[in-house]
Design a protein around this motif. Structure first.
Motif, PDB file in Angstrom:
ATOM      1  N   LEU A 188      41.856  33.378  42.233  1.00 23.93           N
ATOM      2  CA  LEU A 188      42.790  33.143  43.551  1.00 23.93           C
ATOM      3  C   LEU A 188      41.950  32.696  44.410  1.00 23.93           C
ATOM      4  O   LEU A 188      41.064  33.088  45.037  1.00 23.93           O
ATOM      5  N   ARG A 189      42.605  31.240  44.816  1.00 16.34           N
ATOM      6  CA  ARG A 189      41.640  30.746  46.137  1.00 16.34           C
ATOM      7  C   ARG A 189      42.386  30.120  47.432  1.00 16.34           C
ATOM      8  O   ARG A 189      43.574  29.686  47.075  1.00 16.34           O
ATOM      9  N   SER A 190      42.176  30.475  48.491  1.00 16.94           N
ATOM     10  CA  SER A 190      42.942  30.049  49.455  1.00 16.94           C
ATOM     11  C   SER A 190      41.864  29.083  50.452  1.00 16.94           C
ATOM     12  O   SER A 190      40.698  29.431  50.776  1.00 16.94           O
ATOM     13  N   ASN A 227      38.607  37.196  42.141  1.00 15.90           N
ATOM     14  CA  ASN A 227      38.194  36.705  40.881  1.00 15.90           C
ATOM     15  C   ASN A 227      38.521  38.209  40.164  1.00 15.90           C
ATOM     16  O   ASN A 227      38.089  39.252  40.728  1.00 15.90           O
ATOM     17  N   THR A 228      39.085  38.095  38.735  1.00 17.42           N
ATOM     18  CA  THR A 228      39.130  39.302  37.970  1.00 17.42           C
ATOM     19  C   THR A 228      38.508  38.894  36.781  1.00 17.42           C
ATOM     20  O   THR A 228      38.723  37.746  36.129  1.00 17.42           O
ATOM     21  N   ASN A 229      38.142  39.919  36.032  1.00 19.89           N
ATOM     22  CA  ASN A 229      37.915  39.763  34.470  1.00 19.89           C
ATOM     23  C   ASN A 229      37.936  40.957  33.697  1.00 19.89           C
ATOM     24  O   ASN A 229      37.594  41.898  33.745  1.00 19.89           O
ATOM     25  N   THR A 230      39.057  40.664  32.691  1.00 18.83           N
ATOM     26  CA  THR A 230      39.253  41.881  31.666  1.00 18.83           C
ATOM     27  C   THR A 230      38.887  41.596  30.207  1.00 18.83           C
ATOM     28  O   THR A 230      39.375  40.432  29.901  1.00 18.83           O
ATOM     29  N   THR A 231      38.055  42.206  29.647  1.00 10.26           N
ATOM     30  CA  THR A 231      37.473  41.883  28.396  1.00 10.26           C
ATOM     31  C   THR A 231      37.533  43.043  27.589  1.00 10.26           C
ATOM     32  O   THR A 231      37.295  44.140  27.878  1.00 10.26           O
ATOM     33  N   GLY A 232      38.243  42.718  26.371  1.00  8.74           N
ATOM     34  CA  GLY A 232      38.399  43.912  25.251  1.00  8.74           C
ATOM     35  C   GLY A 232      37.599  43.358  23.973  1.00  8.74           C
ATOM     36  O   GLY A 232      38.026  42.294  23.676  1.00  8.74           O
ATOM     37  N   MET A 233      36.874  44.155  23.312  1.00  8.80           N
ATOM     38  CA  MET A 233      36.658  43.409  22.041  1.00  8.80           C
ATOM     39  C   MET A 233      36.433  44.888  21.092  1.00  8.80           C
ATOM     40  O   MET A 233      36.217  45.939  21.384  1.00  8.80           O
ATOM     41  N   PHE A 234      36.837  44.490  19.810  1.00 10.55           N
ATOM     42  CA  PHE A 234      36.917  45.493  18.698  1.00 10.55           C
ATOM     43  C   PHE A 234      36.382  44.883  17.495  1.00 10.55           C
ATOM     44  O   PHE A 234      36.875  43.750  17.074  1.00 10.55           O
ATOM     45  N   GLN A 240      41.489  36.097  54.337  1.00 10.20           N
ATOM     46  CA  GLN A 240      43.235  35.662  54.005  1.00 10.20           C
ATOM     47  C   GLN A 240      43.326  35.188  52.436  1.00 10.20           C
ATOM     48  O   GLN A 240      42.294  34.388  51.877  1.00 10.20           O
ATOM     49  N   LEU A 241      44.223  35.695  51.774  1.00  8.88           N
ATOM     50  CA  LEU A 241      44.530  35.369  50.530  1.00  8.88           C
ATOM     51  C   LEU A 241      46.127  35.100  50.375  1.00  8.88           C
ATOM     52  O   LEU A 241      46.844  35.963  51.192  1.00  8.88           O
ATOM     53  N   GLN A 242      46.529  34.519  49.365  1.00  8.82           N
ATOM     54  CA  GLN A 242      47.929  34.360  49.241  1.00  8.82           C
ATOM     55  C   GLN A 242      48.464  35.473  48.654  1.00  8.82           C
ATOM     56  O   GLN A 242      47.781  36.152  47.626  1.00  8.82           O
ATOM     57  N   SER A 243      49.581  36.130  49.164  1.00  9.79           N
ATOM     58  CA  SER A 243      50.240  37.214  48.628  1.00  9.79           C
ATOM     59  C   SER A 243      51.107  36.962  47.151  1.00  9.79           C
ATOM     60  O   SER A 243      51.423  35.988  46.924  1.00  9.79           O
ATOM     61  N   GLY A 244      51.566  37.990  46.496  1.00 17.70           N
ATOM     62  CA  GLY A 244      52.307  37.998  45.528  1.00 17.70           C
ATOM     63  C   GLY A 244      51.668  37.552  44.038  1.00 17.70           C
ATOM     64  O   GLY A 244      52.158  37.682  42.902  1.00 17.70           O
ATOM     65  N   ARG A 245      50.074  38.114  44.283  1.00 13.63           N
ATOM     66  CA  ARG A 245      49.338  37.874  42.547  1.00 13.63           C
ATOM     67  C   ARG A 245      48.943  39.298  42.473  1.00 13.63           C
ATOM     68  O   ARG A 245      48.846  39.897  43.260  1.00 13.63           O
ATOM     69  N   GLY A 246      48.735  39.436  40.985  1.00 13.05           N
ATOM     70  CA  GLY A 246      48.315  40.886  40.543  1.00 13.05           C
ATOM     71  C   GLY A 246      47.144  41.055  40.930  1.00 13.05           C
ATOM     72  O   GLY A 246      46.039  40.223  40.558  1.00 13.05           O
ATOM     73  N   VAL A 247      46.758  42.389  41.446  1.00 12.36           N
ATOM     74  CA  VAL A 247      45.307  42.536  41.718  1.00 12.36           C
ATOM     75  C   VAL A 247      44.517  42.743  40.582  1.00 12.36           C
ATOM     76  O   VAL A 247      43.328  42.709  40.498  1.00 12.36           O
ATOM     77  N   LEU A 248      45.273  42.938  39.260  1.00 13.60           N
ATOM     78  CA  LEU A 248      44.265  43.152  38.093  1.00 13.60           C
ATOM     79  C   LEU A 248      44.106  41.924  37.277  1.00 13.60           C
ATOM     80  O   LEU A 248      43.387  41.912  36.547  1.00 13.60           O
ATOM     81  N   GLY A 249      44.907  40.874  38.044  1.00 10.27           N
ATOM     82  CA  GLY A 249      44.660  39.631  36.998  1.00 10.27           C
ATOM     83  C   GLY A 249      45.751  39.318  36.233  1.00 10.27           C
ATOM     84  O   GLY A 249      45.581  38.151  35.229  1.00 10.27           O
ATOM     85  N   PHE A 250      46.512  40.162  36.160  1.00 10.05           N
ATOM     86  CA  PHE A 250      47.841  40.216  35.117  1.00 10.05           C
ATOM     87  C   PHE A 250      49.168  39.947  35.940  1.00 10.05           C
ATOM     88  O   PHE A 250      49.739  41.049  36.324  1.00 10.05           O
ATOM     89  N   PHE A 264      36.662  46.057  33.102  1.00 11.84           N
ATOM     90  CA  PHE A 264      37.275  45.472  34.211  1.00 11.84           C
ATOM     91  C   PHE A 264      36.442  44.921  35.250  1.00 11.84           C
ATOM     92  O   PHE A 264      35.714  46.039  35.772  1.00 11.84           O
ATOM     93  N   THR A 265      36.348  43.838  35.674  1.00 10.84           N
ATOM     94  CA  THR A 265      35.507  43.450  36.733  1.00 10.84           C
ATOM     95  C   THR A 265      36.270  42.798  38.086  1.00 10.84           C
ATOM     96  O   THR A 265      36.994  42.015  37.617  1.00 10.84           O
ATOM     97  N   ASN A 266      36.111  42.971  39.321  1.00  9.11           N
ATOM     98  CA  ASN A 266      36.814  42.076  40.386  1.00  9.11           C
ATOM     99  C   ASN A 266      35.660  41.894  41.519  1.00  9.11           C
ATOM    100  O   ASN A 266      34.790  42.644  41.393  1.00  9.11           O
ATOM    101  N   ASP A 267      35.757  41.043  42.084  1.00 11.23           N
ATOM    102  CA  ASP A 267      34.837  40.547  43.111  1.00 11.23           C
ATOM    103  C   ASP A 267      35.532  39.620  44.200  1.00 11.23           C
ATOM    104  O   ASP A 267      36.572  38.672  43.651  1.00 11.23           O
ATOM    105  N   TYR A 268      34.923  39.655  45.364  1.00 11.67           N
ATOM    106  CA  TYR A 268      35.412  38.686  46.393  1.00 11.67           C
ATOM    107  C   TYR A 268      34.478  37.599  46.851  1.00 11.67           C
ATOM    108  O   TYR A 268      33.179  37.913  46.659  1.00 11.67           O
ATOM    109  N   GLU A 269      34.762  36.445  47.363  1.00  9.42           N
ATOM    110  CA  GLU A 269      33.823  35.520  47.703  1.00  9.42           C
ATOM    111  C   GLU A 269      34.197  34.734  49.002  1.00  9.42           C
ATOM    112  O   GLU A 269      35.497  34.685  49.159  1.00  9.42           O
TER     113      GLU A 269
END
Length: 914
Positions: free
Chosen positions: A390-392, A359-366, A260-270, A327-332
């Motif tokens: 995102l926590r429920s 949870n998501t994490n997007t990292t960019g470095m240059f 169960q998770l709340q809807s309406g949030r971006g799956v990519l974390g943006f 980009f990384t995502n995971d469920y807990e």
């Protein structure tokens, strides 16, 4: 005829075998650094392009024609070696390169080493005058570490508090530590913390992490536990491009049929985070639902790439470019008890909690590194990190005064947080002559933390209604909450280094460094909570707990079934948010004197002066008058580091210093942070602690990749800061200087050892690592001091206690098997980490301390390189899956108040290198 053809074919095959290429292989090491493997050195047949570069372990291998050849081994800044080999009498070669010591007119050669390598970092540690501990990309890969928070827990005396993610060094938590990127400070992404959360940093960006547990004058004086410096990767060697994909799963999460998770949030974390609706008190324009829905199959994954290339500019210039993105995502999922108990064990809350997380994490470095010539270098680093959580949370059970019946009550809370960090850094190094060097750096950090529309509802079982009804005992039982943090910081560093005491051979006995640091930080924080006050009649009507959007809507708002309020009520200025602003200015000057007093004795003496000005202003629910408070401090901070070389492989070190611990913005502001099980607020009367630090360390380096060390350490803290409950009906938590003193004392042991060599080189071996810390902490808890210095009291249960977050024992053990041949290798690591009991919160009003019980985690990491291009990996983390427990250790008995399991995390990955 057939026999003749067969004989000819056999003759041709034998001729081909006789003329087939020969294999030349061996190892290149650094003779100036205890025979450390020299990565990316070049070996060729003189006058040809035939040859190879050494790998990270100094190993090389290439084919050549049969015969006698002159080989040429070279590395920038080292003397080139030439020698002959006869392919008819080949053995594995061992080539020793020595650093170039001769200075040719005005030419200065700079040696750049691969600091991702474990042996190189150990070699630097051995030579340094500073007591330091480092962990490089090679070791992080070997131990299967994916983020910086986990990385630092693999070092001695460091642990992470599971419930908060906070890092504790030698028993000292967030307020005592500091975080830098390439030596320049980073801002926090969390209004509750001083330091940015380290788990948002992927190890993809890391060359190595340096953990300074002893104070150095070049660092800011707000230091008690450690300064954690993340050194970002930069490109060296030939052009590269790498791609990685992977998948992960948590055994708890995949075991849930309805995740169960709340809807309406971006799956990519943006996410398109919804702002507060217009006319929100009378218009129910909220877009985020209260309801949760079943998520997709809870399997996570990752994708990333990195690459770099070096270009030569003109006769002397060199431009190196490196970039990475991932980009990384995971469920807990976790479930277990969550209780709040009195000193007598009476229940205030007795709940069973289920938490679903994504949870998501997007990292960019240059980064760009430009060597204008051998004397001048300029570097630019850009880092972008976007993390979301995102926590429920579903709490069910007993709620005092709200849901005391056998069927209890229900609290549902949905929380989404999106943190974004953007950092620009510009650094320069200029050799002004044989003896003088100018170093400078500047950075601009911007971080935002957006918590848009947290929702919470509270229900109880109502026998008369025959179901669950909404509770309205307090206005905040049902609410929607928004907050936004924006923090900007400008950093300026500059130092001049001048070498002194020139010897006859051209080397110098010491140097003097003088420098300036400036830090200018501004934080803006605002929050609005919309309390949904339920009409009395509506509190007696049963509702479906899984469909509360059927009640909270515009139609029912207009009908008067509930009304929307802020802490000001429902008046014209009610939508004016709570806020606080923080302004920190630090100007600092420092000087270091480094000198070799004898063949074996070295000293580093430092002094630093800081002028600190911290201003906060606010208008909050607790204080709506709009006040401000200024805190100023002038800090004089001496430091001493001594190193005595017992012999070429052993050092004895001593370090002593004075530092301070500054209260954070939110700790001095009367703003209430509400959780389901506790609330906290700031205290404007809080002031800085002073810290006195002492370390004595012995270290032994048997081989270039081995170490045995022991450290005795102690810290005396004057006026330590702690969180404690206020003696009041609300029992909220605040921050106070709880006593006149506290201390930490302990010992750290570290061992890295190669156990077995299955071959004559490093290509096939079994190695092990062990580090542990044993420490004692104690602090005075003085009620009279708290009462005299603040406008409230705190009735401590005990007059002395250990430091919150401090484990008495911390340990890490790892065993690694490694084998390589040609362009293939296999690596397998088994790693175990253990933390003993630690205090979570101090006991008050007769209640015992809340103590997080000790537990251990076991991880298995397997990686293999299939050929020149492809690699595979497998990880199994938290294999033992222990229970995470918190006890309330009352005087009469210990009571379990929290328990859950994290589940085992499994991952697979595929790498491809061009």
């Amino acid at each position: 005829m057939k026999l003749r053809i067969l004989i000819i074919a056999l003759f041709l095959q034998l001729t081909a075998w006789a003329q087939s290429p020969k294999i030349i292989k061996g190892t290149i090491v650094d003779g100036s650094l205890n025979n450390t493997p020299l990565a990316y050195a070049t070996i060729v047949i003189k006058g040809t392009q035939t040859g190879a570069s050494s790998d990270e372990n100094g190993l090389f291998e290439f084919e050549c024609p049969d015969g006698i050849h002159t080989l040429e081994a070279s590395y920038m800044g080292y003397k080139t070696q030439e020698f002959q080999v006869d392919t008819n009498h080949l053995n594995d070669l061992s080539i020793v390169l020595v650093a170039e010591e001769d200075t040719m007119e005005d030419l200065v050669i700079t040696v750049s080493q691969n600091k991702q390598n474990e042996a190189v970092l150990l070699g630097e540690q051995r030579k340094s005058l500073e007591i330091k501990q480092q962990i490089g990309a090679q070791e992080l890969s070997r131990k299967g570490v994916g983020d910086v928070a986990t990385a630092v827990t693999k070092t001695t005396g460091v642990n992470k508090q599971e419930s908060t993610g906070g890092i504790f060094v030698r028993g000292l938590g967030d307020r005592y530590n500091s975080t830098t990127l390439n030596g320049l400070p980073l801002v926090s992404n969390d209004p509750e913390n001083k330091n940015i959360r380290l788990d948002i940093f992927s190890t993809d960006i890391v060359e190595f992490i340096s953990i300074d547990k002893t104070y150095l004058a070049r660092n800011y004086g707000d230091f008690g536990g450690a300064n954690i410096d993340i050194v970002s990767k930069k490109h060296t060697g030939n052009g590269t491009f790498n791609i990685q994909i992977g998948a992960n799963a948590n055994t708890n999460a995949i075991g849930q049929k309805d995740f169960q998770l709340q809807s309406g949030r971006g799956v990519l974390g943006f996410s398109n985070n919804k702002s507060i609706p217009d006319n929100a008190l009378n218009n129910y324009g909220f877009k985020t639902p209260f309801n949760t829905s079943t998520a997709n199959v809870p399997y996570g994954g990752n994708f990333g790439f990195n690459g770099g290339k070096t270009f030569f500019v003109g006769d002397e210039g060199k431009l190196s470019i490196f970039g990475t993105a991932s980009f990384t995502n995971d469920y807990e999922y976790r479930e277990g008890i969550n209780k709040t108990l009195s000193a007598e064990g009476a229940r205030r809350k007795d709940l069973f909690q289920k938490t679903y997380g994504y949870n998501t994490n997007t990292t960019g470095m240059f980064n760009v590194n430009y060597d204008l010539n051998s004397s001048n270098n300029i570097a630019y680093n850009f880092l972008f990190v976007n993390s979301s959580s995102l926590r429920s949370d579903d709490y069910r059970g007993y709620l005092v005064d709200q849901a005391e019946g056998p069927n209890g009550g229900i609290i549902n809370r949905n929380t989404y947080v999106e943190n974004r960090l953007m950092t620009h850094q510009l650094l320069g190094n200029h050799q002004l002559g044989e003896q003088t060097t100018l170093n400078w750096g500047a950075s601009y950090n911007k971080v935002t933390s957006d918590l848009p529309d947290r929702t919470q509802t509270t229900m109880r079982w109502n026998d008369n209604a025959g179901g669950y009804t909404l509770v309205g005992q307090t206005n905040s039982d049902n609410h929607r909450y928004f907050h936004f943090l924006d923090e900007k910081e400008i950093i300026a560093n500059a130092s001049v280094e001048h070498k002194i005491g020139k010897r006859e051979d051209g080397t110098f006995r010491g140097k003097i460094v003088a420098g300036y640091n400036g830090r200018f930080k501004k934080r803006n924080f605002e929050a609005t909570q919309f309390n949904l006050r339920i009409d009395y009649a509506e509190r007696e009507i049963a509702r479906d707990p899984s469909n509360l959007d059927a009640f909270f809507n515009q139609e029912n708002l207009a009908a008067g079934k509930f009304e929307i309020l802020t802490f000001r009520g429902n008046v014209p200025n009610a939508l004016e948010p709570q806020f606080y602003n923080g302004d920190l200015k630090i100007h600092a000057g420092y000087a270091n004197f480094e000198f070799q007093f004898s063949e074996k004795l070295y000293g580093l003496f430092g002094v630093r002066y800081e002028k600190i000005r911290q201003l906060v202003d606010w208008k909050t629910q607790m204080d709506n008058s709009g006040l401000e408070d200024l805190y100023e401090k002038n800090a004089f901070l001496p430091s001493l580091n001594l190193k005595y070389e017992l012999n070429g492989t052993q050092n004895l070190r001593l370090s002593a210093s004075k530092t301070y611990t500054l209260p954070q913005f939110k700790e001095r502001v009367p703003f209430i942070y509400e959780k389901v099980d506790e609330s906290s607020f700031g205290n404007k009367d809080l002031y800085a602690s002073d810290n006195y630090n002492l370390d004595i360390k012995w270290e032994y380096f048997p081989q270039n990749d081995e170490i045995l060390s022991a450290t005795l350490f102690g810290k005396y803290i004057k006026n330590p800061i702690n969180t404690t409950n206020v003696a009041s009906s609300t029992n909220d938590i605040t921050y106070v200087n709880t006593g006149d003193y506290g201390y930490v004392a302990g010992i750290e042991i570290e061992v890295r050892k190669n156990l077995f060599y299955f071959s004559d080189d490093n290509s096939h071996k079994l190695s092990a690592g062990l580090n542990f810390a044993y420490m004692k902490t104690e602090q005075e808890l003085n009620e009279e001091k708290v009462r005299a210095e603040n406008n409230f009291s705190s009735n401590f249960t005990y007059d002395k206690a250990g430091f919150t977050g401090a484990s008495e024992f911390l340990g890490n053990v790892d065993l690694t098997y490694y084998k390589s041949w040609k362009d293939k290798n296999v690596l397998a690591t088994l790693a175990y980490n253990y933390n003993s009991d630690r205090i979570y919160a101090l006991g008050v009003e007769g209640k015992g301390n809340l103590v997080d019980k000790g537990f251990g985690t076991l991880d298995f990491i397997f990686k293999t390189k299939l050929n020149e291009h492809f690699g595979l990996g497998f990880t199994a983390k938290n294999i033992l899956n222990p229970s995470i427990e918190r006890m309330q250790e009352n005087i009469t008995e210990n009571l379990l108040v929290r328990s859950y399991k994290l589940g085992m995390n499994l991952g697979v990955s595929l790498n491809y290198s061009f």
